[in-house]
Design an enzyme around this catalytic site. Structure first.
Site, PDB file in Angstrom:
ATOM      1  N   THR A   1       0.836  -1.201   0.000  1.00 49.94           N
ATOM      2  CA  THR A   1       0.000   0.000   0.000  1.00 49.94           C
ATOM      3  C   THR A   1       0.870   1.251   0.000  1.00 49.94           C
ATOM      4  O   THR A   1       1.749   1.403   0.846  1.00 49.94           O
ATOM      5  CB  THR A   1      -0.925   0.029   1.231  1.00 49.94           C
TER       6      THR A   1
ATOM      7  N   ILE B   1       2.026   4.891   0.714  1.00 49.96           N
ATOM      8  CA  ILE B   1       1.822   5.880   1.773  1.00 49.96           C
ATOM      9  C   ILE B   1       1.841   7.278   1.167  1.00 49.96           C
ATOM     10  O   ILE B   1       2.683   7.583   0.324  1.00 49.96           O
ATOM     11  CB  ILE B   1       2.913   5.748   2.860  1.00 49.96           C
TER      12      ILE B   1
ATOM     13  N   PHE C   1       4.317  -1.807   2.975  1.00 50.43           N
ATOM     14  CA  PHE C   1       3.969  -0.396   2.850  1.00 50.43           C
ATOM     15  C   PHE C   1       5.066   0.363   2.104  1.00 50.43           C
ATOM     16  O   PHE C   1       6.234   0.293   2.458  1.00 50.43           O
ATOM     17  CB  PHE C   1       3.702   0.205   4.234  1.00 50.43           C
ATOM     18  N   LYS C   2       4.632   1.077   1.068  1.00 53.63           N
ATOM     19  CA  LYS C   2       5.536   1.758   0.129  1.00 53.63           C
ATOM     20  C   LYS C   2       5.751   3.200   0.574  1.00 53.63           C
ATOM     21  O   LYS C   2       4.841   4.026   0.549  1.00 53.63           O
ATOM     22  CB  LYS C   2       4.927   1.702  -1.273  1.00 53.63           C
ATOM     23  N   ILE C   3       6.999   3.516   0.952  1.00 51.62           N
ATOM     24  CA  ILE C   3       7.338   4.785   1.606  1.00 51.62           C
ATOM     25  C   ILE C   3       8.440   5.502   0.822  1.00 51.62           C
ATOM     26  O   ILE C   3       9.422   4.873   0.430  1.00 51.62           O
ATOM     27  CB  ILE C   3       7.823   4.523   3.047  1.00 51.62           C
TER      28      ILE C   3
END
Length: 397
Positions: A157, A159, A193-195
């Site tokens: 997902t 961010i 989670f894609k940051i």
């Protein structure tokens, strides 16, 4: 929809109970799916000769089959109707995906957005910007949860890039998403989670990974960013090979890029290889992803890297080409763990990275490209919120 084609017989995205094949993938645009091409994998696992053979068990082996035996190949596309054609195992959800869903009159994910816009917790927020941000977060989780029930692997997902310089804001948003996913009966081990790889994003990754929450750091354009991310324990680091090359063609004055050019190397490929060597030389758990792939030569030059995101036209060309044992590049891994032994890193490169050392080492290319990437993601998020504002409230609210 982006599909990931993989032949290896292990998986870094599937939770332990499901690690039977395929590796994780993430699309640079919207949603990525992972699938396996088992015929060649079985041959390689069995030691069945040259991977470049034109047939396996009587079946034609394409160049795509051959390269997929060494790296996970991730087609970069926004098609939404390939579920029946392919067998997806993993997915990524982003603002761009939400725009695509909202722009289609009939899609299985549309109800997930309508449900988010009808959410009572969001509706009672007084400030419109807070309400729209809440809808965006809920919509990401709703769509991601539906994907999680469709695929056996993990859902990554995106961010919000507006939090890129806010460590606690990133962590809070991830925690919110984890809770929302858990409410949908999606466990934390199914999530990634894609940051953005700012210092604050890297620090958020370190803290989240210490909690057992897996992270994917994106917009990496320099060795310093990648090394700091690996030290932080990030699960995945994504390097944009083609963007680094594009910058090098029209700019100068970046020490890292200038050094690669003096050696006669492609700046983007050189960065990917150096980071790969650093990760393996130091035993970090981080997996490396190459994005912004421009041509088939890039794919061949990066074989062995964990993941390659490539445009559909390149993958179609690979799919249409039957392998030839005399091809120029050959189907052999160019990046292997042994690469770490070939690099002698300086004391400055082996330093324990902090905010000041990272800022000093990034260079103009990384600074400009990071800022540009963040602007693009921020614009996507704003477009989603603007669209939500136009269609809210949904019919049932």
């Amino acid at each position: 929809m982006a599909l990931s084609i993989s032949a290896p017989t292990y998986s870094s995205l599937l939770p332990p109970s499901l690690q039977v094949g395929g590796r994780w993938s993430s699309s640079a645009k919207t949603v990525s799916f992972s699938l396996r091409r088992p015929a060649l994998a079985a041959r390689v696992a069995a030691g069945g000769g040259n991977a470049a053979s034109s047939s396996v068990g009587g079946k034609v082996v394409t160049e795509l089959d051959a390269v997929a035996s060494f790296s996970e190949i991730v087609p970069d596309t926004v098609v939404f109707d390939d579920f029946e054609r392919f067998a997806p195992t993993a997915a990524t959800v982003s603002s761009s995906l939400l725009l695509g869903i909202a722009g289609l009159p009939d899609t299985k994910f549309k109800s997930a957005i309508d449900t988010a816009l009808a959410d009572g917790e969001c509706n009672v927020l007084e400030k419109p910007e807070d309400r729209m941000s809440c809808y965006l977060t809920k919509a990401l989780a709703n769509v991601g949860a539906e994907l999680a029930h469709l695929v056996p692997g993990r859902v990554s997902t995106e961010i919000d890039a507006r939090l890129a310089y806010d460590t606690q804001g990133i962590i809070q948003r991830v925690h919110e998403l984890v809770k929302l996913y858990n409410d949908h009966d999606v466990l934390s081990e199914r999530l990634l989670f894609k940051i953005p790889a700012t210092w604050q994003g890297i620090e958020a990754s370190r803290l989240l990974e210490s909690e057992g929450i897996q992270t994917h750091l994106t917009f990496v354009y320099s060795f310093a960013q990648a090394a700091a991310a690996a030290q932080a324990g990030a699960s995945v680091v994504q390097i944009f090979v083609g963007r680094v090359r594009d910058w090098a063609r029209t700019h100068s004055g970046d020490p890292e890029i200038d050094e690669a050019l003096r050696k006669g190397e492609d700046a983007g490929l050189a960065l990917a290889k150096k980071v790969y060597a650093y990760i393996h030389k130091n035993g970090y758990k981080t997996k490396l992803m190459a994005a912004a792939i421009r041509n088939k030569q890039d794919v061949f030059s990066l074989l062995g890297i964990d993941y390659i995101i490539a445009p559909l036209k390149i993958l179609q060309s690979l799919e249409e080409s039957v392998t030839d044992t005399d091809v120029k590049y050959g189907y052999v891994p160019r990046l292997t763990p042994a690469l770490g032994k070939m690099y002698n890193f300086t004391e400055e490169e082996l330093v324990k990275w902090d905010q000041l050392s990272l800022a000093a080492a990034m260079g103009p290319a990384a600074e400009e490209l990071l800022a540009s990437g963040l602007d693009g993601y921020v614009n996507q998020a704003r477009r989603v919120e603007e669209l939500f504002g136009k269609i809210w409230p949904p019919p049932n609210v």
